[in-house]
Design a protein around this motif. Structure first.
Motif, PDB file in Angstrom:
ATOM      1  N   MET A   9     -11.160  29.360  21.888  1.00 53.01           N
ATOM      2  CA  MET A   9     -10.239  30.352  22.402  1.00 53.01           C
ATOM      3  C   MET A   9     -10.978  31.272  23.370  1.00 53.01           C
ATOM      4  O   MET A   9     -12.095  31.682  23.110  1.00 53.01           O
ATOM      5  CB  MET A   9      -9.651  31.161  21.240  1.00 53.01           C
ATOM      6  CG  MET A   9      -8.615  32.133  21.677  1.00 53.01           C
ATOM      7  SD  MET A   9      -7.539  32.569  20.326  1.00 53.01           S
ATOM      8  CE  MET A   9      -7.955  34.262  20.102  1.00 53.01           C
ATOM      9  N   GLU A  10     -10.344  31.580  24.464  1.00 53.56           N
ATOM     10  CA  GLU A  10     -10.993  32.414  25.469  1.00 53.56           C
ATOM     11  C   GLU A  10     -10.724  33.896  25.216  1.00 53.56           C
ATOM     12  O   GLU A  10      -9.643  34.275  24.794  1.00 53.56           O
ATOM     13  CB  GLU A  10     -10.515  32.032  26.857  1.00 53.56           C
ATOM     14  CG  GLU A  10      -9.063  32.360  27.089  1.00 53.56           C
ATOM     15  CD  GLU A  10      -8.516  31.792  28.369  1.00 53.56           C
ATOM     16  OE1 GLU A  10      -7.842  32.550  29.076  1.00 53.56           O
ATOM     17  OE2 GLU A  10      -8.745  30.615  28.639  1.00 53.56           O
ATOM     18  N   PRO A  11     -11.725  34.722  25.494  1.00 59.48           N
ATOM     19  CA  PRO A  11     -11.506  36.167  25.392  1.00 59.48           C
ATOM     20  C   PRO A  11     -10.583  36.636  26.520  1.00 59.48           C
ATOM     21  O   PRO A  11     -10.648  36.123  27.635  1.00 59.48           O
ATOM     22  CB  PRO A  11     -12.900  36.769  25.556  1.00 59.48           C
ATOM     23  CG  PRO A  11     -13.864  35.646  25.616  1.00 59.48           C
ATOM     24  CD  PRO A  11     -13.093  34.379  25.780  1.00 59.48           C
ATOM     25  N   ALA A  12      -9.749  37.606  26.234  1.00 60.30           N
ATOM     26  CA  ALA A  12      -8.782  38.114  27.222  1.00 60.30           C
ATOM     27  C   ALA A  12      -9.472  38.755  28.419  1.00 60.30           C
ATOM     28  O   ALA A  12      -8.897  38.805  29.510  1.00 60.30           O
ATOM     29  CB  ALA A  12      -7.846  39.119  26.556  1.00 60.30           C
ATOM     30  N   ASP A  13     -10.705  39.227  28.255  1.00 60.54           N
ATOM     31  CA  ASP A  13     -11.381  39.932  29.340  1.00 60.54           C
ATOM     32  C   ASP A  13     -12.401  39.064  30.085  1.00 60.54           C
ATOM     33  O   ASP A  13     -13.180  39.578  30.879  1.00 60.54           O
ATOM     34  CB  ASP A  13     -12.057  41.190  28.802  1.00 60.54           C
ATOM     35  CG  ASP A  13     -13.130  40.882  27.752  1.00 60.54           C
ATOM     36  OD1 ASP A  13     -13.157  39.751  27.229  1.00 60.54           O
ATOM     37  OD2 ASP A  13     -13.935  41.782  27.463  1.00 60.54           O
ATOM     38  N   CYS A  14     -12.393  37.753  29.880  1.00 63.05           N
ATOM     39  CA  CYS A  14     -13.368  36.874  30.556  1.00 63.05           C
ATOM     40  C   CYS A  14     -12.993  36.715  32.026  1.00 63.05           C
ATOM     41  O   CYS A  14     -11.966  36.121  32.364  1.00 63.05           O
ATOM     42  CB  CYS A  14     -13.441  35.513  29.869  1.00 63.05           C
ATOM     43  SG  CYS A  14     -14.572  34.377  30.720  1.00 63.05           S
ATOM     44  N   ILE A  15     -13.838  37.236  32.900  1.00 61.07           N
ATOM     45  CA  ILE A  15     -13.556  37.195  34.337  1.00 61.07           C
ATOM     46  C   ILE A  15     -13.507  35.767  34.857  1.00 61.07           C
ATOM     47  O   ILE A  15     -12.691  35.442  35.723  1.00 61.07           O
ATOM     48  CB  ILE A  15     -14.561  38.070  35.128  1.00 61.07           C
ATOM     49  CG1 ILE A  15     -14.103  38.225  36.577  1.00 61.07           C
ATOM     50  CG2 ILE A  15     -15.963  37.496  35.047  1.00 61.07           C
ATOM     51  CD1 ILE A  15     -14.870  39.263  37.348  1.00 61.07           C
ATOM     52  N   PHE A  16     -14.346  34.871  34.318  1.00 58.20           N
ATOM     53  CA  PHE A  16     -14.332  33.491  34.797  1.00 58.20           C
ATOM     54  C   PHE A  16     -13.065  32.768  34.351  1.00 58.20           C
ATOM     55  O   PHE A  16     -12.528  31.952  35.105  1.00 58.20           O
ATOM     56  CB  PHE A  16     -15.588  32.742  34.354  1.00 58.20           C
ATOM     57  CG  PHE A  16     -16.841  33.162  35.076  1.00 58.20           C
ATOM     58  CD1 PHE A  16     -16.827  34.042  36.142  1.00 58.20           C
ATOM     59  CD2 PHE A  16     -18.064  32.665  34.674  1.00 58.20           C
ATOM     60  CE1 PHE A  16     -17.986  34.425  36.800  1.00 58.20           C
ATOM     61  CE2 PHE A  16     -19.245  33.035  35.321  1.00 58.20           C
ATOM     62  CZ  PHE A  16     -19.203  33.912  36.383  1.00 58.20           C
ATOM     63  N   CYS A  17     -12.571  33.061  33.157  1.00 60.08           N
ATOM     64  CA  CYS A  17     -11.295  32.470  32.717  1.00 60.08           C
ATOM     65  C   CYS A  17     -10.165  32.938  33.620  1.00 60.08           C
ATOM     66  O   CYS A  17      -9.267  32.166  33.968  1.00 60.08           O
ATOM     67  CB  CYS A  17     -11.009  32.817  31.261  1.00 60.08           C
ATOM     68  SG  CYS A  17     -12.097  31.964  30.084  1.00 60.08           S
ATOM     69  N   LYS A  18     -10.218  34.202  34.042  1.00 54.32           N
ATOM     70  CA  LYS A  18      -9.203  34.730  34.952  1.00 54.32           C
ATOM     71  C   LYS A  18      -9.295  34.052  36.321  1.00 54.32           C
ATOM     72  O   LYS A  18      -8.268  33.792  36.962  1.00 54.32           O
ATOM     73  CB  LYS A  18      -9.337  36.245  35.089  1.00 54.32           C
ATOM     74  CG  LYS A  18      -8.936  36.977  33.820  1.00 54.32           C
ATOM     75  CD  LYS A  18      -9.135  38.480  33.952  1.00 54.32           C
ATOM     76  CE  LYS A  18      -8.732  39.177  32.656  1.00 54.32           C
ATOM     77  NZ  LYS A  18      -8.906  40.628  32.758  1.00 54.32           N
ATOM     78  N   ILE A  19     -10.509  33.752  36.763  1.00 51.54           N
ATOM     79  CA  ILE A  19     -10.692  33.028  38.029  1.00 51.54           C
ATOM     80  C   ILE A  19     -10.114  31.620  37.898  1.00 51.54           C
ATOM     81  O   ILE A  19      -9.400  31.152  38.789  1.00 51.54           O
ATOM     82  CB  ILE A  19     -12.182  33.007  38.440  1.00 51.54           C
ATOM     83  CG1 ILE A  19     -12.610  34.408  38.893  1.00 51.54           C
ATOM     84  CG2 ILE A  19     -12.438  31.967  39.524  1.00 51.54           C
ATOM     85  CD1 ILE A  19     -14.102  34.573  39.126  1.00 51.54           C
ATOM     86  N   VAL A  20     -10.411  30.932  36.796  1.00 52.15           N
ATOM     87  CA  VAL A  20      -9.888  29.582  36.574  1.00 52.15           C
ATOM     88  C   VAL A  20      -8.362  29.583  36.623  1.00 52.15           C
ATOM     89  O   VAL A  20      -7.742  28.704  37.217  1.00 52.15           O
ATOM     90  CB  VAL A  20     -10.398  29.000  35.230  1.00 52.15           C
ATOM     91  CG1 VAL A  20      -9.643  27.730  34.857  1.00 52.15           C
ATOM     92  CG2 VAL A  20     -11.903  28.728  35.280  1.00 52.15           C
ATOM     93  N   LYS A  21      -7.731  30.592  36.020  1.00 54.38           N
ATOM     94  CA  LYS A  21      -6.265  30.678  35.976  1.00 54.38           C
ATOM     95  C   LYS A  21      -5.653  31.147  37.295  1.00 54.38           C
ATOM     96  O   LYS A  21      -4.429  31.168  37.431  1.00 54.38           O
ATOM     97  CB  LYS A  21      -5.837  31.654  34.875  1.00 54.38           C
ATOM     98  CG  LYS A  21      -6.074  31.154  33.479  1.00 54.38           C
ATOM     99  CD  LYS A  21      -5.459  32.139  32.498  1.00 54.38           C
ATOM    100  CE  LYS A  21      -6.382  32.372  31.344  1.00 54.38           C
ATOM    101  NZ  LYS A  21      -5.942  33.483  30.490  1.00 54.38           N
ATOM    102  N   GLY A  22      -6.484  31.571  38.252  1.00 54.51           N
ATOM    103  CA  GLY A  22      -5.975  32.058  39.525  1.00 54.51           C
ATOM    104  C   GLY A  22      -5.546  33.512  39.490  1.00 54.51           C
ATOM    105  O   GLY A  22      -4.944  34.006  40.437  1.00 54.51           O
ATOM    106  N   GLU A  23      -5.881  34.232  38.414  1.00 53.68           N
ATOM    107  CA  GLU A  23      -5.523  35.649  38.305  1.00 53.68           C
ATOM    108  C   GLU A  23      -6.438  36.537  39.139  1.00 53.68           C
ATOM    109  O   GLU A  23      -6.066  37.648  39.502  1.00 53.68           O
ATOM    110  CB  GLU A  23      -5.567  36.087  36.836  1.00 53.68           C
ATOM    111  CG  GLU A  23      -4.541  35.387  35.970  1.00 53.68           C
ATOM    112  CD  GLU A  23      -4.716  35.664  34.487  1.00 53.68           C
ATOM    113  OE1 GLU A  23      -5.598  36.479  34.107  1.00 53.68           O
ATOM    114  OE2 GLU A  23      -3.986  35.055  33.692  1.00 53.68           O
TER     115      GLU A  23
END
Length: 142
Positions: free
Chosen positions: A1-15
């Motif tokens: 599960m990804e942390p809500a504040d992970c900047i790289f996860c946000k980049i992957v999602k296009g956020e």
């Protein structure tokens, strides 16, 4: 599960936008916003894994293939004669974003960048003791 504040996860999602240079089903590569040298790229798994030790072995081939392909392209694009691949694990090792990632840092002869100072072991016995400790730790993991 990804942390809500992970900047790289946000980049992957296009956020959060990035300067994307490569993407496939498992891997994303983009320019570092604070490059060590021009062309410095981050290669990340799209799935969240905190560090090298959390990465599933099954991702290894995809990450290595992307590093090789992107690394060659970066060197050609910026005229580099070499490339450092660096991966930090834990804050004490310099990890700032806790999503596994690899730095591809293009290098040129005489660029003055020194990534780490080497210090030789004081003697052969000290080196042998560290090697024995690592072998013992490996055996305890099996």
């Amino acid at each position: 599960m990804e942390p809500a504040d992970c900047i790289f996860c946000k980049i992957v999602k296009g956020e959060i936008p990035c300067a994307k240079v490569y993407e496939d089903g498992q891997v994303l590569a983009f320019l570092d916003i604070a490059p060590v040298t021009p062309g410095h790229v981050l290669v990340i798994p799209k799935a969240h894994h905190a560090d090298l030790f959390a990465l599933p072995d099954s991702l290894g081939a995809a990450l290595l293939a992307a590093q090789k392909r992107v690394g060659r392209a970066v060197m050609a694009a910026v005229g580099a004669s070499g490339l450092n691949v660096q991966q930090n694990n834990a804050a004490s090792a310099g990890q700032v974003v806790f999503h596994a990632h690899y730095h591809l840092i293009p290098r040129r002869e005489g660029d003055g960048l020194r990534l780490w100072p080497g210090t030789p072991y004081a003697d052969a016995a000290g080196m042998a003791a560290v090697a024995a400790a690592v072998r013992e730790a490996l055996a305890s993991l099996e």
